[in-house]
Design a protein around this motif. Structure first.
Motif, PDB file in Angstrom:
ATOM      1  N   LYS A   1       7.919  15.496   4.650  1.00 47.38           N
ATOM      2  CA  LYS A   1       9.053  15.770   5.551  1.00 47.38           C
ATOM      3  C   LYS A   1      10.294  14.890   4.982  1.00 47.38           C
ATOM      4  O   LYS A   1      10.309  13.768   4.439  1.00 47.38           O
ATOM      5  N   ILE A   2      11.401  15.616   4.947  1.00 46.32           N
ATOM      6  CA  ILE A   2      12.627  15.012   4.478  1.00 46.32           C
ATOM      7  C   ILE A   2      13.508  14.124   5.625  1.00 46.32           C
ATOM      8  O   ILE A   2      13.637  14.597   6.787  1.00 46.32           O
ATOM      9  N   VAL A   3      13.581  12.762   5.351  1.00 43.27           N
ATOM     10  CA  VAL A   3      14.199  12.027   6.245  1.00 43.27           C
ATOM     11  C   VAL A   3      15.462  11.449   5.623  1.00 43.27           C
ATOM     12  O   VAL A   3      15.501  11.286   4.445  1.00 43.27           O
TER      13      VAL A   3
ATOM     14  N   GLY B   1       0.707  -1.174   0.129  1.00 44.89           N
ATOM     15  CA  GLY B   1      -0.024  -0.073  -0.004  1.00 44.89           C
ATOM     16  C   GLY B   1       0.713   1.520   0.088  1.00 44.89           C
ATOM     17  O   GLY B   1       0.223   2.557   0.093  1.00 44.89           O
ATOM     18  N   VAL B   2       2.092   1.192   0.026  1.00 46.02           N
ATOM     19  CA  VAL B   2       3.065   2.519   0.067  1.00 46.02           C
ATOM     20  C   VAL B   2       3.631   2.545  -1.379  1.00 46.02           C
ATOM     21  O   VAL B   2       4.335   1.602  -1.921  1.00 46.02           O
ATOM     22  N   LEU B   3       3.177   3.868  -2.029  1.00 49.02           N
ATOM     23  CA  LEU B   3       3.888   4.101  -3.200  1.00 49.02           C
ATOM     24  C   LEU B   3       5.249   4.721  -3.183  1.00 49.02           C
ATOM     25  O   LEU B   3       5.482   5.517  -2.382  1.00 49.02           O
ATOM     26  N   THR B   4       6.258   4.028  -3.811  1.00 53.77           N
ATOM     27  CA  THR B   4       7.478   5.035  -3.837  1.00 53.77           C
ATOM     28  C   THR B   4       7.838   5.129  -5.439  1.00 53.77           C
ATOM     29  O   THR B   4       7.526   4.433  -6.250  1.00 53.77           O
TER      30      THR B   4
ATOM     31  N   SER C   1       8.126   8.656  -0.796  1.00 52.50           N
ATOM     32  CA  SER C   1       7.472   7.536  -0.364  1.00 52.50           C
ATOM     33  C   SER C   1       6.094   8.067   0.216  1.00 52.50           C
ATOM     34  O   SER C   1       5.940   9.104   0.642  1.00 52.50           O
ATOM     35  N   TYR C   2       5.027   7.472  -0.362  1.00 54.89           N
ATOM     36  CA  TYR C   2       3.727   7.991  -0.161  1.00 54.89           C
ATOM     37  C   TYR C   2       2.642   6.847   0.264  1.00 54.89           C
ATOM     38  O   TYR C   2       2.450   5.947  -0.768  1.00 54.89           O
TER      39      TYR C   2
ATOM     40  N   VAL D   1       9.205  11.876   3.010  1.00 49.95           N
ATOM     41  CA  VAL D   1       8.086  11.108   3.376  1.00 49.95           C
ATOM     42  C   VAL D   1       6.665  11.871   3.031  1.00 49.95           C
ATOM     43  O   VAL D   1       6.617  12.997   3.602  1.00 49.95           O
ATOM     44  N   CYS D   2       6.083  11.674   2.129  1.00 44.97           N
ATOM     45  CA  CYS D   2       4.898  12.609   1.461  1.00 44.97           C
ATOM     46  C   CYS D   2       3.686  12.288   2.215  1.00 44.97           C
ATOM     47  O   CYS D   2       3.137  10.994   2.522  1.00 44.97           O
ATOM     48  N   SER D   3       2.860  13.281   2.825  1.00 46.04           N
ATOM     49  CA  SER D   3       1.550  13.060   3.266  1.00 46.04           C
ATOM     50  C   SER D   3       0.483  13.625   2.420  1.00 46.04           C
ATOM     51  O   SER D   3      -0.361  13.255   2.313  1.00 46.04           O
ATOM     52  N   GLU D   4       1.030  14.335   1.319  1.00 42.52           N
ATOM     53  CA  GLU D   4       0.023  14.897   0.514  1.00 42.52           C
ATOM     54  C   GLU D   4       0.612  14.738  -0.895  1.00 42.52           C
ATOM     55  O   GLU D   4       1.758  15.360  -1.373  1.00 42.52           O
TER      56      GLU D   4
END
Length: 228
Positions: free
Chosen positions: A108-110, A67-70, A88-89, A119-122
């Motif tokens: 946020k950049i990690v 379920g995680v798109l990269t 990653s989203y 790490v993308c939230s939108e």
């Protein structure tokens, strides 16, 4: 004012203060992100800072696992495709998502396993509208009636997008959409396409698809445009 009313007023005031604090916290956490380029994201110290990075999706860099798109993006308009940011989203990408689409990523950049990542939230994807003349394009019925004689032959196909069939290119194993004959909706062909779809393409849109019919019965597209 008696003591009972005073206590009640204090309680009400306290509730209002708590509610306001929560609202302000939510507004603050979802406030405007700092807009930066891919180059800035890779070279600046922006760990844990909310940022918005826009870039073009590197061809065939995307995958969906659990379920995680990269995917990877690079700066458009002359940016170096070799200088790319991993994203990653944890969410579903829109049907416009595909190779070369402009992805607007907020998060946020990690420090990831392979270096810096966002790490993308939108995630918002944009692709300019593209139009193509349907002149010399085959209808779905005409293409199907040719049978095996037209397999692996490059042609233009015209029809309309069947409602409910649009998917993201990141949804591996699924056709990108199904196109139906404008005159006979019972005649249809599944279309495989991993490029970016224009924002204007949706259920019922008349499209012109360039590509070839495969032995499997699917139409492998190299270009998709709205009929204009």
């Amino acid at each position: 004012m008696n003591s009972k009313m005073k206590r009640r007023l204090i309680v009400v005031t306290g509730v209002i203060v708590v509610v306001l604090a929560i609202v302000l916290a939510i507004v603050g956490s979802s406030g405007a992100a700092k807009t930066i380029s891919v180059k800035d994201a890779l070279e600046s110290d922006l760990a844990d800072e909310r940022v918005q990075v826009s870039g073009n999706v590197v061809d065939n860099s995307f995958a969906t696992v659990d379920g995680v798109l990269t995917f990877d993006i690079y700066d458009p308009d002359g940016g170096d495709p070799a200088q790319k940011l991993h994203v990653s989203y944890d969410g579903a990408a829109s049907s416009t998502f595909g190779n070369g689409v402009t992805a607007i990523c907020t998060g946020k950049i990690v420090e990831g396993e392979g270096g810096l990542e966002l790490v993308c939230s939108e995630l918002v994807t944009k692709c300019p509208s593209k139009y193509e003349s349907a002149t010399d394009a085959l209808s779905v019925t005409s293409l199907l009636d040719y049978g095996d004689s037209i397999i692996n032959t490059t042609v233009k196909l015209k029809g309309t997008v069947k409602a409910g069939t649009l998917t993201s290119a990141a949804e591996s194993g699924e056709p990108r959409f199904v196109v139906v004959d404008a005159s006979d909706a019972s005649r249809e062909i599944a279309v495989d396409y991993d490029g970016a779809l224009a924002d204007g393409i949706s259920d019922g849109t008349s499209v012109v698809v360039t590509g070839s019919l495969e032995a499997s019965g699917a139409f492998k597209a190299t270009d998709v445009a709205q009929e204009g």
